[in-house]
Motif scaffolding. Sequence first.
Motif, mmCIF file in Angstrom:
data_model
loop_
_atom_site.group_PDB
_atom_site.id
_atom_site.type_symbol
_atom_site.label_atom_id
_atom_site.label_comp_id
_atom_site.label_asym_id
_atom_site.label_seq_id
_atom_site.Cartn_x
_atom_site.Cartn_y
_atom_site.Cartn_z
ATOM 1 N N LEU A 175 -30.237 -11.858 8.708
ATOM 2 C CA LEU A 175 -30.835 -10.748 7.964
ATOM 3 C C LEU A 175 -30.095 -9.445 8.234
ATOM 4 O O LEU A 175 -29.870 -8.645 7.329
ATOM 5 C CB LEU A 175 -32.311 -10.601 8.326
ATOM 6 C CG LEU A 175 -33.250 -11.655 7.759
ATOM 7 C CD1 LEU A 175 -34.646 -11.469 8.321
ATOM 8 C CD2 LEU A 175 -33.264 -11.597 6.250
ATOM 9 N N MET A 176 -29.698 -9.227 9.488
ATOM 10 C CA MET A 176 -28.942 -8.022 9.835
ATOM 11 C C MET A 176 -27.608 -7.996 9.087
ATOM 12 O O MET A 176 -27.202 -6.961 8.570
ATOM 13 C CB MET A 176 -28.711 -7.967 11.339
ATOM 14 C CG MET A 176 -27.977 -6.759 11.819
ATOM 15 S SD MET A 176 -27.792 -6.824 13.604
ATOM 16 C CE MET A 176 -26.529 -5.615 13.865
ATOM 17 N N ARG A 177 -26.951 -9.134 9.020
ATOM 18 C CA ARG A 177 -25.671 -9.205 8.304
ATOM 19 C C ARG A 177 -25.872 -8.969 6.817
ATOM 20 O O ARG A 177 -25.125 -8.221 6.187
ATOM 21 C CB ARG A 177 -25.006 -10.559 8.533
ATOM 22 C CG ARG A 177 -23.654 -10.684 7.841
ATOM 23 C CD ARG A 177 -23.044 -12.060 8.050
ATOM 24 N NE ARG A 177 -23.961 -13.142 7.761
ATOM 25 C CZ ARG A 177 -24.176 -13.637 6.538
ATOM 26 N NH1 ARG A 177 -23.574 -13.132 5.497
ATOM 27 N NH2 ARG A 177 -25.009 -14.650 6.378
ATOM 28 N N SER A 178 -26.898 -9.565 6.253
ATOM 29 C CA SER A 178 -27.171 -9.387 4.826
ATOM 30 C C SER A 178 -27.483 -7.934 4.501
ATOM 31 O O SER A 178 -26.970 -7.379 3.526
ATOM 32 C CB SER A 178 -28.342 -10.260 4.399
ATOM 33 O OG SER A 178 -28.047 -11.606 4.606
ATOM 34 N N ILE A 179 -28.311 -7.318 5.323
ATOM 35 C CA ILE A 179 -28.668 -5.915 5.098
ATOM 36 C C ILE A 179 -27.444 -5.023 5.235
ATOM 37 O O ILE A 179 -27.219 -4.130 4.412
ATOM 38 C CB ILE A 179 -29.789 -5.487 6.060
ATOM 39 C CG1 ILE A 179 -31.111 -6.121 5.628
ATOM 40 C CG2 ILE A 179 -29.922 -3.973 6.134
ATOM 41 C CD1 ILE A 179 -32.241 -5.924 6.610
ATOM 42 N N SER A 180 -26.633 -5.256 6.244
ATOM 43 C CA SER A 180 -25.465 -4.387 6.439
ATOM 44 C C SER A 180 -24.442 -4.547 5.317
ATOM 45 O O SER A 180 -23.848 -3.555 4.878
ATOM 46 C CB SER A 180 -24.812 -4.658 7.805
ATOM 47 O OG SER A 180 -24.345 -5.978 7.895
ATOM 48 N N HIS A 181 -24.255 -5.761 4.809
ATOM 49 C CA HIS A 181 -23.307 -5.941 3.709
ATOM 50 C C HIS A 181 -23.840 -5.351 2.404
ATOM 51 O O HIS A 181 -23.073 -4.751 1.636
ATOM 52 C CB HIS A 181 -22.972 -7.421 3.538
ATOM 53 C CG HIS A 181 -21.970 -7.908 4.531
ATOM 54 N ND1 HIS A 181 -22.324 -8.298 5.797
ATOM 55 C CD2 HIS A 181 -20.627 -8.032 4.459
ATOM 56 C CE1 HIS A 181 -21.237 -8.671 6.452
ATOM 57 N NE2 HIS A 181 -20.194 -8.509 5.666
ATOM 58 N N LEU A 182 -25.137 -5.494 2.147
ATOM 59 C CA LEU A 182 -25.718 -4.854 0.969
ATOM 60 C C LEU A 182 -25.648 -3.334 1.080
ATOM 61 O O LEU A 182 -25.370 -2.634 0.092
ATOM 62 C CB LEU A 182 -27.175 -5.291 0.792
ATOM 63 C CG LEU A 182 -27.396 -6.652 0.170
ATOM 64 C CD1 LEU A 182 -28.857 -7.047 0.277
ATOM 65 C CD2 LEU A 182 -26.966 -6.649 -1.280
ATOM 66 N N TRP A 183 -25.888 -2.820 2.268
ATOM 67 C CA TRP A 183 -25.810 -1.378 2.504
ATOM 68 C C TRP A 183 -24.401 -0.869 2.240
ATOM 69 O O TRP A 183 -24.210 0.162 1.599
ATOM 70 C CB TRP A 183 -26.245 -1.093 3.927
ATOM 71 C CG TRP A 183 -26.471 0.343 4.278
ATOM 72 C CD1 TRP A 183 -26.714 1.379 3.434
ATOM 73 C CD2 TRP A 183 -26.503 0.885 5.594
ATOM 74 N NE1 TRP A 183 -26.905 2.530 4.147
ATOM 75 C CE2 TRP A 183 -26.787 2.257 5.472
ATOM 76 C CE3 TRP A 183 -26.341 0.346 6.855
ATOM 77 C CZ2 TRP A 183 -26.888 3.100 6.581
ATOM 78 C CZ3 TRP A 183 -26.453 1.182 7.947
ATOM 79 C CH2 TRP A 183 -26.727 2.543 7.814
ATOM 80 N N GLN A 184 -23.420 -1.596 2.718
ATOM 81 C CA GLN A 184 -22.034 -1.206 2.487
ATOM 82 C C GLN A 184 -21.703 -1.249 0.996
ATOM 83 O O GLN A 184 -21.034 -0.362 0.478
ATOM 84 C CB GLN A 184 -21.092 -2.119 3.264
ATOM 85 C CG GLN A 184 -19.640 -1.732 3.121
ATOM 86 C CD GLN A 184 -18.724 -2.670 3.879
ATOM 87 O OE1 GLN A 184 -19.161 -3.634 4.495
ATOM 88 N NE2 GLN A 184 -17.441 -2.391 3.824
ATOM 89 N N GLY A 185 -22.198 -2.250 0.292
ATOM 90 C CA GLY A 185 -21.928 -2.352 -1.141
ATOM 91 C C GLY A 185 -22.528 -1.213 -1.938
ATOM 92 O O GLY A 185 -21.880 -0.640 -2.820
ATOM 93 N N THR A 186 -23.791 -0.852 -1.628
ATOM 94 C CA THR A 186 -24.398 0.266 -2.350
ATOM 95 C C THR A 186 -23.715 1.583 -1.990
ATOM 96 O O THR A 186 -23.594 2.479 -2.823
ATOM 97 C CB THR A 186 -25.908 0.377 -2.057
ATOM 98 O OG1 THR A 186 -26.120 0.588 -0.668
ATOM 99 C CG2 THR A 186 -26.644 -0.842 -2.538
ATOM 100 N N LEU A 187 -23.233 1.675 -0.750
ATOM 101 C CA LEU A 187 -22.538 2.889 -0.339
ATOM 102 C C LEU A 187 -21.206 3.038 -1.077
ATOM 103 O O LEU A 187 -20.796 4.157 -1.403
ATOM 104 C CB LEU A 187 -22.321 2.892 1.175
ATOM 105 C CG LEU A 187 -21.820 4.205 1.756
ATOM 106 C CD1 LEU A 187 -22.857 5.302 1.521
ATOM 107 C CD2 LEU A 187 -21.532 4.070 3.219
ATOM 108 N N PHE A 188 -20.527 1.937 -1.355
ATOM 109 C CA PHE A 188 -19.287 2.020 -2.137
ATOM 110 C C PHE A 188 -19.558 2.621 -3.514
ATOM 111 O O PHE A 188 -18.788 3.452 -4.002
ATOM 112 C CB PHE A 188 -18.644 0.644 -2.291
ATOM 113 C CG PHE A 188 -17.766 0.257 -1.144
ATOM 114 C CD1 PHE A 188 -16.761 1.075 -0.690
ATOM 115 C CD2 PHE A 188 -17.944 -0.969 -0.522
ATOM 116 C CE1 PHE A 188 -15.952 0.721 0.364
ATOM 117 C CE2 PHE A 188 -17.146 -1.350 0.533
ATOM 118 C CZ PHE A 188 -16.138 -0.502 0.973
#
Length: 115
Positions: free
Chosen positions: A36-49
């Motif tokens: 879940l931590m990995r999923s959240i961090s990758h989604l966060w990075q994607g929205t930040l892009f």
Amino acid sequence: MLDTKLHMCLVVTIFLCFTATIIELIVDKCDVRPALMRSISHLWQGTLFYHIGFCLYPPAGFPSWDQENHANAMVSVLMFMGHLAFVVILVIVIGIVVYQKEKRKQPAKYQKLPT
């Protein structure tokens, strides 16, 4: 100033993605929290892009952000945390939907067969 703040936020998310991936490799495979931590961090990075692209290179018809305005930099940091809140809420909603769907299926699996 805005460009530097946005890219520092991006560095934080990249570090979190890296850390979450390493933790997921090390920790027990039955534990769902690192995934879940990995999923959240990758989604966060994607929205930040998307946010960075919109701030630094706005689409036609949208006003451009003032790169040297301190208020714009602070609003951008606030939006950075807003992206995190959005992603966490999204993952929670997805988890609830999946839980409810699996809960409805479960009684059908374990029903007693007539003898």
